[in-house]
Design an enzyme around this catalytic site. Structure first.
Site, short mmCIF file in Angstrom:
data_model
loop_
_atom_site.label_atom_id
_atom_site.label_comp_id
_atom_site.label_asym_id
_atom_site.label_seq_id
_atom_site.Cartn_x
_atom_site.Cartn_y
_atom_site.Cartn_z
N GLY A 1 0.83 -1.21 0.00
CA GLY A 1 0.00 0.00 0.00
C GLY A 1 0.87 1.26 0.00
CG ASP B 1 3.22 -7.09 9.42
OD1 ASP B 1 3.89 -6.99 8.38
OD2 ASP B 1 2.51 -8.10 9.67
CB THR C 1 -10.64 -13.92 -4.18
OG1 THR C 1 -10.38 -14.11 -5.57
CG2 THR C 1 -10.09 -15.12 -3.44
CE1 TYR D 1 -5.79 -13.32 -2.61
CE2 TYR D 1 -6.81 -13.81 -4.74
CZ TYR D 1 -6.75 -13.05 -3.57
OH TYR D 1 -7.65 -12.03 -3.39
CE LYS E 1 -7.66 -12.68 0.56
NZ LYS E 1 -8.05 -11.50 1.33
CB ILE F 1 -3.55 -11.51 -25.45
CG1 ILE F 1 -3.96 -10.09 -25.83
CG2 ILE F 1 -4.78 -12.38 -25.17
CD1 ILE F 1 -4.94 -10.02 -27.00
NE ARG G 1 -2.44 -14.70 -15.34
CZ ARG G 1 -2.97 -13.57 -14.86
NH1 ARG G 1 -2.25 -12.48 -14.81
NH2 ARG G 1 -4.23 -13.53 -14.48
N1 UDP Z 1 -4.31 -10.94 -18.76
C1 UDP Z 1 -3.64 -10.83 -19.97
N2 UDP Z 1 -2.50 -10.09 -19.99
C2 UDP Z 1 -2.00 -9.44 -18.90
C3 UDP Z 1 -2.69 -9.56 -17.68
C4 UDP Z 1 -3.85 -10.31 -17.65
O1 UDP Z 1 -4.05 -11.40 -20.99
O2 UDP Z 1 -0.94 -8.80 -19.00
C5 UDP Z 1 -5.56 -11.73 -18.70
C6 UDP Z 1 -5.50 -12.85 -17.69
O3 UDP Z 1 -5.02 -14.03 -18.30
C7 UDP Z 1 -6.97 -12.96 -17.29
C8 UDP Z 1 -7.51 -11.54 -17.43
O4 UDP Z 1 -6.57 -10.86 -18.27
O5 UDP Z 1 -7.67 -13.78 -18.19
C9 UDP Z 1 -7.61 -10.80 -16.11
O6 UDP Z 1 -6.38 -10.95 -15.44
P1 UDP Z 1 -6.01 -10.13 -14.13
O7 UDP Z 1 -4.60 -10.49 -13.74
O8 UDP Z 1 -6.31 -8.68 -14.35
O9 UDP Z 1 -7.05 -10.63 -13.04
P2 UDP Z 1 -7.39 -12.13 -12.52
O10 UDP Z 1 -8.50 -12.63 -13.41
O11 UDP Z 1 -6.14 -12.95 -12.57
O12 UDP Z 1 -7.86 -11.89 -11.12
#
Ligand code: UDP
Length: 329
Positions: free
Chosen positions: A36, A51, A118, A142, A146, A208, A283
């Site tokens: 932050g 903390d 989340t 993560y 949560k 992408i 990813r």
């Molecule tokens: N994404 C992407 N390129 C980037 C970051 C994110 O294509 O540089 C895609 C990611 O694979 C997901 C969507 O955008 O499908 C949203 O990703 P983000 O990390 O914003 O949020 P998340 O869904 O992981 O919480």
């Protein structure tokens, strides 16, 4: 109301503090400033640097601030990718930190807490839109931490009577309408800020991640929800608990999905910039489609998202990114 906001210097926390103060409430902020920024803390909020893993830090705040009505807890690490390579960091901050917090709340007699959860608690969805009653099988660390926090609150309520609301956010985005605070992660990993960093000239291109998903254009579909709408949901959840509401879990999203390519196209229209794209492989850990049903939050909390249009959401984010190229630096 007087609300203690843990993680109130972070992205969603700082917007919630602004919203509380704009609505005439008092906010006390506690943050370790690891992710932050002190500059994000509203000038009318009282700020404590500390903390959660140091019990003395949180005990000191609760000893001094005697008339706290409720706690809103954002203080956590929240990056999916990082959680896969540093899982123990997530167990330490998100779970151990919350355990220390709960000990302090028990000893100070604080009975109401609203906290960030989340969409990652669900893992690969079995329904679209996702309902709160759907199975929770997280596919990343993560989301697992949560979900574990939700269970910690569940059992703690039974023993100590602390009531909780868990808010499962989908994709938080956008910035305060005034453009004074916004999204600033370092390093940035979220889609909309990265796209807008390309638009503001601080980054060359947006990658992408995956164009071979089983979706209309092959890219992932997400439910983008404005940070001020999320902030408002926290305030409504506090009011719900203070009015005698039962502990519960709510999804927060717009119920509409946009593909990565649609988000980029909308950002091109909003900014008037070209925004260079590079198509890359998937990813790890990204489900194809995540869309929330938020009917329960609308019905029970009387939540009414105001920014339900992607173009408006991106306009607010652009106001921040076009005027704060280096975030809070
Ligand atoms: N994404 C992407 N390129 C980037 C970051 C994110 O294509 O540089 C895609 C990611 O694979 C997901 C969507 O955008 O499908 C949203 O990703 P983000 O990390 O914003 O949020 P998340 O869904 O992981 O919480």
């Amino acid at each position: 109301m007087k609300i203690l906001v843990l993680g109130g210097a972070g992205y969603i926390g700082s917007h919630t503090v602004y919203r509380l103060i704009e609505q005439g409430h008092q906010a006390v902020v506690f943050d370790n400033l690891e992710t932050g920024y002190e500059k994000a803390v509203h000038k009318d909020a009282k700020f404590y640097k500390g903390d959660l893993r140091n019990k003395a830090d949180i005990d000191k705040v609760l000893d001094q601030e005697k008339d706290i009505d409720a706690v809103i807890h954002f203080a956590a690490n929240s990056l999916v990718g990082e959680s896969m390579v540093k899982p123990l960091k997530y167990y330490d901050n998100n779970i151990y930190g919350t355990k220390v917090l709960l000990e302090s709340l028990v000893s100070h007699g604080i009975k109401n807490i609203v906290f960030s959860s989340t969409a990652a608690t669900y893992g690969e969805p079995v329904n679209t839109p996702i309902l709160e009653s759907d199975p929770t099988v997280p596919t990343n660390c993560y989301g697992e931490t949560k979900r574990a926090m939700e269970r910690m609150f569940y059992w703690t309520e039974k023993a100590h009577g602390i009531k909780y609301v868990s808010l499962r956010y989908f994709n938080a985005c956008g910035a305060h309408i005034d453009g004074n605070i916004g999204e600033a992660h370092n390093p940035e990993s979220h889609l909309i800020p990265i796209i807008l960093q390309v638009a503001n000239g601080t980054r060359d291109h947006i990658s992408i991640f995956g164009t071979d998903y089983d979706t209309k254009d092959g890219t992932c579909i997400r439910d983008y929800i404005h940070v001020t709408d999320l902030a408002q949901a926290h305030i409504l959840a506090v009011e719900y608990l203070l009015n005698g509401g039962e502990s519960d879990i709510f999804n927060l999203g717009n119920g509409v999905g946009f593909s990565v390519k649609e988000v980029i196209e909308t950002a091109r229209k909003v900014t008037g910039k070209e925004i260079k794209v590079v198509e890359e492989s998937r990813r790890a850990g990204d489900p194809a489609v995540l869309i929330a049903s938020s009917e329960k939050a609308k019905r029970v909390l009387n939540w009414k998202p105001q920014y339900d249009d992607l173009s408006t959401i991106i306009k607010t984010a652009w106001k921040w990114h076009s005027t704060h190229k280096n975030g809070y630096m």
